[in-house]
Structures are given as C-alpha cells and as structure tokens.
Write a protein that holds these residues in place. Structure first.
Motif, PDB file in Angstrom:
ATOM      1  N   PHE A 118       0.779  -1.183   0.167  1.00 38.96           N
ATOM      2  CA  PHE A 118      -0.072  -0.094  -0.042  1.00 38.96           C
ATOM      3  C   PHE A 118       0.974   1.185   0.154  1.00 38.96           C
ATOM      4  N   PRO A 119       0.596   2.237  -0.565  1.00 37.56           N
ATOM      5  CA  PRO A 119       1.154   3.591  -0.679  1.00 37.56           C
ATOM      6  C   PRO A 119       1.392   4.022   0.976  1.00 37.56           C
ATOM      7  N   MET A 120       2.455   5.101   1.092  1.00 42.78           N
ATOM      8  CA  MET A 120       2.416   5.312   2.451  1.00 42.78           C
ATOM      9  C   MET A 120       1.381   6.202   2.868  1.00 42.78           C
ATOM     10  N   VAL A 170      12.559  12.065  -5.043  1.00 38.05           N
ATOM     11  CA  VAL A 170      14.013  12.321  -5.246  1.00 38.05           C
ATOM     12  C   VAL A 170      14.532  12.875  -3.912  1.00 38.05           C
ATOM     13  N   ALA A 171      15.911  12.486  -3.675  1.00 31.80           N
ATOM     14  CA  ALA A 171      16.587  13.335  -2.719  1.00 31.80           C
ATOM     15  C   ALA A 171      18.059  13.276  -2.882  1.00 31.80           C
ATOM     16  N   ARG A 180      11.756   2.764   0.319  1.00 37.78           N
ATOM     17  CA  ARG A 180      11.153   1.447   0.302  1.00 37.78           C
ATOM     18  C   ARG A 180      11.749   0.633  -0.572  1.00 37.78           C
ATOM     19  N   ILE A 181      11.863  -0.715   0.056  1.00 35.21           N
ATOM     20  CA  ILE A 181      12.789  -1.600  -0.545  1.00 35.21           C
ATOM     21  C   ILE A 181      11.930  -2.936  -0.741  1.00 35.21           C
ATOM     22  N   ASP A 182      11.426  -3.117  -1.962  1.00 31.58           N
ATOM     23  CA  ASP A 182      10.171  -4.137  -2.130  1.00 31.58           C
ATOM     24  C   ASP A 182       9.016  -3.825  -1.193  1.00 31.58           C
ATOM     25  N   ASP A 183       8.732  -4.487  -0.322  1.00 25.48           N
ATOM     26  CA  ASP A 183       7.575  -4.124   0.649  1.00 25.48           C
ATOM     27  C   ASP A 183       8.113  -3.593   1.926  1.00 25.48           C
ATOM     28  N   GLU A 184       9.224  -3.066   2.134  1.00 25.53           N
ATOM     29  CA  GLU A 184       9.661  -2.828   3.556  1.00 25.53           C
ATOM     30  C   GLU A 184      10.233  -1.444   3.521  1.00 25.53           C
ATOM     31  N   PHE A 217      13.230  -0.566  -5.575  1.00 25.27           N
ATOM     32  CA  PHE A 217      13.562   0.646  -4.710  1.00 25.27           C
ATOM     33  C   PHE A 217      12.760   1.977  -4.894  1.00 25.27           C
ATOM     34  N   SER A 218      12.486   2.748  -4.023  1.00 23.31           N
ATOM     35  CA  SER A 218      12.006   3.919  -4.158  1.00 23.31           C
ATOM     36  C   SER A 218      12.185   5.100  -3.155  1.00 23.31           C
TER      37      SER A 218
END
Length: 233
Positions: A118-120, A170-171, A180-184, A217-218
């Motif tokens: 789910f989105p944050m 972006v950062a 987020r890495i996969d679902d973590e 990754f995002s």
C-alpha cells in the motif's frame, strides 16, 4: 555587529549552514574535522563550544548532530541561503526532546505500521491525524512517520519518535530519507554513487543496506525534523 568571529569560526559556521541547507541536518564533529583537516573531532568540539559561547549556535549534549544555528548566526551569512526567518524555523536538533504540539495549523496523517503493497498515505497505513505547527520545520511536512527501531540512534532518531516527512521521490546524497525496498519501509541516510545505492544507518550495531538490481527501490520522502512526545524528566 558586536560579536566577532575568527576566520576558522566563520569557516565552521559556514560549514554548518551548508549542511543544514543541503541535507536538512547539521554535520557531526567527525565530519567537521574531516572536512577542515583537523586531527581529531575534539578540535572541532573546541571550536563549536567557542561558537556556542558567542551565541551563534546552540549545542545539545550527547548528540553527534546536536548543533542548532541561532538567530544571531544569520548576521554572519553574506547570502540568502539562511536568513533570520529560516534560522527561526530550522528543525530542532534530532536528539532534543520536544513535546508534540497540542494545537497547530496543519493536520498531518500519522503513519504507523506500513501495510505491504500500500502507498504510504493509504488509509490502511494511517493511525490518526495530528495537528502540527508548520513553523517547526523549514518546509511543511506531508506526514509523520512513527519510527521503529534504533538504527538511526546516533543522530537522535529513537524508537517511537515521530519523523516529519516531505513526500518526494528524489533526494540529495546524504539526506535522511524514507525509502521502500520491495515491501519494506526504512529510514536511513542516502548514499548514492553512480548506480550503486546504499542506505546507511546511524548506529554501528547495524550494517548498511545495499540495494540490488533485482529489488524494487523507491524514495518515499525526506526527513525534515523530529517530534518527540516523551515528557521531559
């Protein structure tokens, strides 16, 4: 102005300003020492204490990044990167206990446990909403994230703290990010060298996370500051 700084003190003050502008957080003593060629972090500490005595910074005991520019510091900057208004609104040093405001002008969602997939800001992730004074931060946050664990302990981000986050994908290198890495979802310092992405903890008990090509990754946001609801003792 009645306060006078030595050339070295001005250099360190500029370095603090640049770190706050570029990453949102002040440098550590070790980073100051490395940048300016000091033999040890103790030399940086001596200069910081001198700046604190002159009233241009405030130091928080026991925090590696517990440095805060005061309004008086704005008089020593010749550009507009930090002006008096920006100094007033910079985040509280991360290790300084801060009572969560009871009233504010912005109602922010509090993200607790992040549901996988789910989105944050999905309803499944929002525990409740909290009113926050936007003047606490250099930018208006989009949400608060409840911190879990102690991987960022050494810059004062502790388990149960509320991290104010600006939503972005972006950062800049060196910023504290929500990734987020996969679902973590994790809070770490971004270190990107070309195509290599590392997420660095601020606690020597934890290992860096190296993002591999097969992982999803995002960047979910960047940290603006911290709210700690633990009462002062």
């Amino acid at each position: 102005m009645s306060i006078k700084l030595t050339d070295r003190q001005q250099q360190i003050l500029d370095l603090i300003r640049e770190a706050v502008v570029n990453t949102g957080f002040p440098p550590t003593r070790a980073e100051i020492a490395q940048t300016l060629g000091f033999k040890s972090a103790n030399a940086a500490e001596d200069h910081l204490r001198a700046l604190a005595r002159k009233g241009v910074i405030e130091l928080t005991a026991g925090a590696s990044r517990g440095i805060r520019l005061t309004e008086a510091a704005a008089d020593f900057f010749g550009d507009t990167d930090i002006n008096p208004e920006r100094v007033r609104s910079q985040p509280t040093p991360l290790s300084a206990p801060t009572a969560a405001p009871g009233m504010g002008q912005v109602l922010l969602p509090l993200i607790g446990r992040v549901a996988a997939g789910f989105p944050m800001l999905a309803t499944e992730n929002i525990e409740r909403e909290i009113q926050v004074d936007p003047n606490m931060f250099t930018q208006t946050p989009d949400y608060l994230l409840k911190v879990k664990g102690l991987s960022m302990r050494d810059i004062g981000i502790l388990d149960g703290d509320l991290l104010a986050v600006k939503k972005t994908n972006v950062a800049r290198n060196g910023q504290i990010v929500v990734a987020r890495i996969d679902d973590e979802v994790t809070v770490k310092r971004l270190n990107q060298q070309g195509s290599r992405i590392e997420l660095l903890p601020e606690n020597t008990d934890f290992e860096p996370i190296i993002v591999t090509a097969d992982q999803d990754f995002s960047i979910e946001g960047i940290a603006l500051g911290l709210i700690r609801s633990t009462p002062l003792q």
